[in-house]
Enzyme design. Sequence first.
Site, short mmCIF file in Angstrom:
data_model
loop_
_atom_site.label_atom_id
_atom_site.label_comp_id
_atom_site.label_asym_id
_atom_site.label_seq_id
_atom_site.Cartn_x
_atom_site.Cartn_y
_atom_site.Cartn_z
N GLY A 247 0.77 -1.24 0.00
CA GLY A 247 0.00 0.00 0.00
C GLY A 247 0.79 1.28 0.00
O GLY A 247 0.21 2.36 -0.17
N PRO A 285 4.48 -5.37 -0.75
CA PRO A 285 4.43 -4.15 -1.56
C PRO A 285 4.30 -4.45 -3.06
O PRO A 285 4.92 -5.39 -3.56
CB PRO A 285 5.78 -3.47 -1.27
CG PRO A 285 6.70 -4.59 -0.89
CD PRO A 285 5.85 -5.68 -0.30
N GLY A 286 3.51 -3.67 -3.75
CA GLY A 286 3.38 -3.80 -5.20
C GLY A 286 3.81 -2.50 -5.86
O GLY A 286 4.94 -2.36 -6.35
N ARG A 287 2.92 -1.51 -5.82
CA ARG A 287 3.14 -0.23 -6.49
C ARG A 287 4.50 0.40 -6.13
O ARG A 287 5.19 0.91 -7.00
CB ARG A 287 2.02 0.74 -6.07
CG ARG A 287 1.98 2.04 -6.84
CD ARG A 287 0.98 3.03 -6.19
NE ARG A 287 -0.29 2.42 -5.89
CZ ARG A 287 -1.32 2.35 -6.75
NH1 ARG A 287 -1.22 2.89 -7.94
NH2 ARG A 287 -2.44 1.75 -6.39
N CYS A 354 -12.95 4.19 -28.63
CA CYS A 354 -14.26 4.82 -28.77
C CYS A 354 -15.01 4.85 -27.45
O CYS A 354 -15.99 4.11 -27.25
CB CYS A 354 -15.05 4.11 -29.86
SG CYS A 354 -14.17 4.19 -31.41
N GLU A 355 -14.52 5.66 -26.53
CA GLU A 355 -15.13 5.90 -25.23
C GLU A 355 -14.71 7.30 -24.82
O GLU A 355 -13.53 7.65 -24.96
CB GLU A 355 -14.53 4.95 -24.15
CG GLU A 355 -14.78 3.49 -24.32
CD GLU A 355 -16.18 3.04 -23.90
OE1 GLU A 355 -16.88 3.82 -23.22
OE2 GLU A 355 -16.55 1.93 -24.28
N TYR A 382 0.14 -1.36 -12.24
CA TYR A 382 -1.29 -1.33 -12.55
C TYR A 382 -1.58 -0.68 -13.90
O TYR A 382 -2.58 0.02 -14.06
CB TYR A 382 -2.09 -0.65 -11.42
CG TYR A 382 -1.87 -1.31 -10.08
CD1 TYR A 382 -2.37 -2.60 -9.85
CD2 TYR A 382 -1.14 -0.70 -9.07
CE1 TYR A 382 -2.14 -3.25 -8.64
CE2 TYR A 382 -0.92 -1.35 -7.85
CZ TYR A 382 -1.42 -2.61 -7.65
OH TYR A 382 -1.19 -3.25 -6.46
C1 LIG Z 1 -2.88 -5.14 -4.13
C2 LIG Z 1 -2.43 -5.75 -2.87
C3 LIG Z 1 -1.16 -5.46 -2.36
C4 LIG Z 1 -0.22 -4.47 -3.01
O1 LIG Z 1 -0.71 -3.17 -2.91
P1 LIG Z 1 0.20 -1.93 -3.40
O2 LIG Z 1 -0.65 -0.75 -3.12
O3 LIG Z 1 0.44 -2.15 -4.84
O4 LIG Z 1 1.45 -1.98 -2.59
C5 LIG Z 1 -0.75 -6.14 -1.24
N1 LIG Z 1 -1.56 -7.04 -0.61
C6 LIG Z 1 -2.79 -7.31 -1.07
C7 LIG Z 1 -3.61 -8.30 -0.35
C8 LIG Z 1 -3.27 -6.69 -2.21
O5 LIG Z 1 -4.50 -6.97 -2.65
#
Ligand SMILES: *Cc1c(COP(=O)(O)O)cnc(C)c1O
Length: 423
Positions: A247, A285-287, A354-355, A382
């Site tokens: 997050g 972590p992702g983003r 086309c949106e 994303y």
């Molecule tokens: C999407 C998600 C993440 C990663 O969230 P980011 O905002 O990209 O860091 C981590 N845990 C769970 C369960 C998620 O669904």
Amino acid sequence: MSELKLPGAPYIEYQNQTLMMEKVALNVLATKYGTPLFVYSKAAMTGALEEYRRAFQHRKARIHYAMKANSSLGVLRVFASNGCGFDIVSGGELAKVLAAGGKAEHVIFSGVGKTRAEIRAALDAGICCFNVESEPELDVINEVALGANKVAPISLRVNPNVDAKTHPYISTGLKDNKFGIAHEDAIEAYKYASKLKGLKITGIDCHIGSQITEISPYEDAVSRVLDLVDAIEASGIHIEHLDFGGGLGINYEGEAPPKAYELWEKLFELIDKRGYGDRFIFVEPGRSLVGNAGVCLTRVEYLKTGEHKNFCIVDAAMNDVPRPAMYEAYHSIVPLKAETVSPQTTYDVVGPVCESGDWLGKDRALNVQVGDELAILSAGAYCMSMSSNYNSRGRAAEVLVDASNEHLIRRRETNADLMQQEI
Ligand SMILES: *Cc1c(COP(=O)(O)O)cnc(C)c1O
């Protein structure tokens, strides 16, 4: 233009009016591979990972890259080869992690709707843990595990219900959403799980939302989760690992979120004070690992001037970069060749789909001609993973930059690719 600190700096910066990623000029890649084109900086990814690593030195901890942010194999391989675990949300993601060289025993499986087939595949692979999001899911995992003569390691995703009034941007840690088990039901759910023979309780998990740019919501969540751990352990159930999800936000529009290191320095103060400093800590972590590492290159196809609005029509669209259409999200859009004198015009930057929702940026001051190339910044997370074939548009190609080298990690989809699955 060159003094401006771009999202993605220092890995993405102007040099002699040319936008560079590491040591590669992005306009060269646009010409060589065509547009729209995603380009990622390997050093930006490993640099972001290093911020977490630094925080977890001398700790029992593991970083699980939340691969839904960007699940391209070339990206997964960077994280797998740097010792990351993975947070997955589907059987498809499990298959991709294993194909990219990730270790099953470092995989945690999140998501509210795991199917029996996905659960079985994860058990057979031998994943580290299922993050369970409801009581009925406990029953299903238990049944599948018993049927397979296995014991499923589980943690419960609890919903810390962090106060929405102080932190209104948090969307997944609140009572009224589909994720996790309500704080007040968590102890009963743990007691229930402890009676199921196909399950082994190993941890507790929370994930309070995304694009969080302050430390305080995390502090609230950590202290709420530790309250629960106190109570769960008082009832005789041991919690080995504490998973605080992902997050952490990135810079899209000048946001200055804490570095992972700063965030975790603070959180460990709290965790140590509460006496849980020796537990195994997981993060997802992702983003924050990939978002600022990527750009989407696009070419200006048409300039259309209107009475009230000017449109800059580019060859990337909502099917490539879906965040503006989905969330009205902001992405910086900058030219690959910066002009010194810039009589700028205000444009809505839009795609050919086309949106009316197919826009990439609104009211952007740009000095552009047809044929110019632009970079949509902060496009590592994303974007490609959410891309589609809407309007029968083939997906973009992807390139990974590593110092002065570039590697094509996904070729552009052809018209034949678009029809391949159809009978
Ligand atoms: C999407 C998600 C993440 C990663 O969230 P980011 O905002 O990209 O860091 C981590 N845990 C769970 C369960 C998620 O669904």
